[in-house]
Design a protein around this motif. Structure first.
Motif, PDB file in Angstrom:
ATOM      1  N   ASN A   1       0.827  -1.203   0.000  1.00 32.23           N
ATOM      2  CA  ASN A   1       0.000   0.000   0.000  1.00 32.23           C
ATOM      3  C   ASN A   1       0.862   1.253   0.000  1.00 32.23           C
ATOM      4  O   ASN A   1       0.550   2.248  -0.670  1.00 32.23           O
ATOM      5  CB  ASN A   1      -0.920  -0.006   1.222  1.00 32.23           C
ATOM      6  CG  ASN A   1      -1.988   1.074   1.156  1.00 32.23           C
ATOM      7  OD1 ASN A   1      -2.692   1.210   0.165  1.00 32.23           O
ATOM      8  ND2 ASN A   1      -2.103   1.859   2.211  1.00 32.23           N
TER       9      ASN A   1
ATOM     10  N   ARG B   1       2.307   2.049  -3.504  1.00 35.14           N
ATOM     11  CA  ARG B   1       1.336   2.730  -4.366  1.00 35.14           C
ATOM     12  C   ARG B   1       1.163   4.184  -3.944  1.00 35.14           C
ATOM     13  O   ARG B   1       1.044   5.083  -4.787  1.00 35.14           O
ATOM     14  CB  ARG B   1       0.006   2.001  -4.320  1.00 35.14           C
ATOM     15  CG  ARG B   1       0.029   0.592  -4.893  1.00 35.14           C
ATOM     16  CD  ARG B   1      -1.302  -0.106  -4.673  1.00 35.14           C
ATOM     17  NE  ARG B   1      -2.397   0.662  -5.249  1.00 35.14           N
ATOM     18  CZ  ARG B   1      -3.634   0.682  -4.761  1.00 35.14           C
ATOM     19  NH1 ARG B   1      -3.915   0.016  -3.656  1.00 35.14           N
ATOM     20  NH2 ARG B   1      -4.571   1.375  -5.351  1.00 35.14           N
TER      21      ARG B   1
ATOM     22  N   GLN C   1      -2.743   9.519   1.334  1.00 30.22           N
ATOM     23  CA  GLN C   1      -2.921   8.681   0.159  1.00 30.22           C
ATOM     24  C   GLN C   1      -2.988   7.206   0.542  1.00 30.22           C
ATOM     25  O   GLN C   1      -3.808   6.446   0.021  1.00 30.22           O
ATOM     26  CB  GLN C   1      -1.776   8.917  -0.835  1.00 30.22           C
ATOM     27  CG  GLN C   1      -1.882   8.098  -2.120  1.00 30.22           C
ATOM     28  CD  GLN C   1      -3.096   8.443  -2.952  1.00 30.22           C
ATOM     29  OE1 GLN C   1      -3.505   9.613  -3.002  1.00 30.22           O
ATOM     30  NE2 GLN C   1      -3.677   7.462  -3.609  1.00 30.22           N
TER      31      GLN C   1
ATOM     32  N   GLN D   1      -6.280   4.773  -0.030  1.00 33.97           N
ATOM     33  CA  GLN D   1      -6.233   3.502  -0.759  1.00 33.97           C
ATOM     34  C   GLN D   1      -6.799   2.351   0.059  1.00 33.97           C
ATOM     35  O   GLN D   1      -7.387   1.416  -0.492  1.00 33.97           O
ATOM     36  CB  GLN D   1      -4.793   3.201  -1.179  1.00 33.97           C
ATOM     37  CG  GLN D   1      -4.273   4.157  -2.224  1.00 33.97           C
ATOM     38  CD  GLN D   1      -2.767   4.074  -2.423  1.00 33.97           C
ATOM     39  OE1 GLN D   1      -2.196   4.784  -3.257  1.00 33.97           O
ATOM     40  NE2 GLN D   1      -2.090   3.241  -1.659  1.00 33.97           N
TER      41      GLN D   1
END
Length: 228
Positions: free
Chosen positions: A55, A58, A132, A136
């Motif tokens: 995670n 990304r 972010q 996600q």
């Protein structure tokens, strides 16, 4: 930073980021279907998932691709790699322990055509990275419940799809357009009601506390932190 890769070590794995790599909707997506209005928290949204290596990879790619201006600490996206290499273990422990405190956002006024201005809050790049990663982890829980006619800020959806859909409506003979805008929605939304809604699906209290702290982080105006 055109050809530079950002890399740092997390949990024995390497995260790397080249500008422009990030694509909307990339990576595995965990679908959690929850009926609207349910009072039962969804299982699976935990801080361990937010700070998981995949995670974070990304999230770093997305922040690098988006670039953006520095926040109140003056740190640029180009400096994020070095900061994370030196400080991420401590930040990670703060997140897992529920003790992380976001920094205030930097206020920027964007002029509007009518002479007024729109207030834009710019978080620090570290907070953008954490936000972010949080986004996600939570998107698979909430996105399936959104309207099929909603195209804004959603994975796998874009403005071009909205335009194509509008053309289809016109071809079907529709002629009227209704434009509705919630003025200053994010400035005026009730935080207690919002957090109550989130608590229906998010069982991890650390995530709820983190979101609350982001809501209450405040804005830096002329060197003074003010409530939002």
């Amino acid at each position: 930073m055109a050809a530079q890769q950002l890399q740092f070590e997390i949990n024995g794995g390497r995260l790397s980021c080249s500008p422009g790599e990030a694509r909307e909707g990339e990576g595995p997506v965990r679908q959690v279907m929850v009926a609207s209005g349910t009072a039962e928290p969804a299982v699976g949204a935990a801080m361990e998932e937010v700070v998981g290596r995949q995670n974070l990879q990304r999230a770093l790619k997305r922040v690098c691709a988006n670039q953006g201006s520095p926040g109140v600490d003056g740190m640029t996206v180009d400096q994020l790699k070095g900061h994370l290499r030196a400080h991420w273990p401590e930040t990670r422990q703060q997140l897992l322990g529920g003790h992380y405190t976001p920094q205030p956002v930097r206020q920027v006024l964007i002029p509007k055509p009518d002479g007024s201005s729109r207030t834009l809050g710019i978080p620090t790049v570290v907070d953008r990275f954490i936000q972010q990663a949080l986004l996600q982890a939570l998107t698979p829980m909430y996105d399936p419940g959104f309207s099929d006619h909603s195209f804004g800020f959603r994975p796998g959806r874009n403005a071009h799809q909205a335009v194509r859909t509008a053309k289809e409506y016109i071809a079907q003979g529709n002629e009227w357009v209704v434009d509705i805008d919630l003025e200053k929605c994010f400035d005026r939304i009730n935080h207690d009601i919002l957090m109550g809604r989130l608590a229906r699906r998010i069982s991890d209290k650390r995530i709820l506390r983190l979101i609350r702290r982001y809501l209450q982080a405040g804005v830096m105006v002329n060197g003074v932190v003010q409530e939002r």
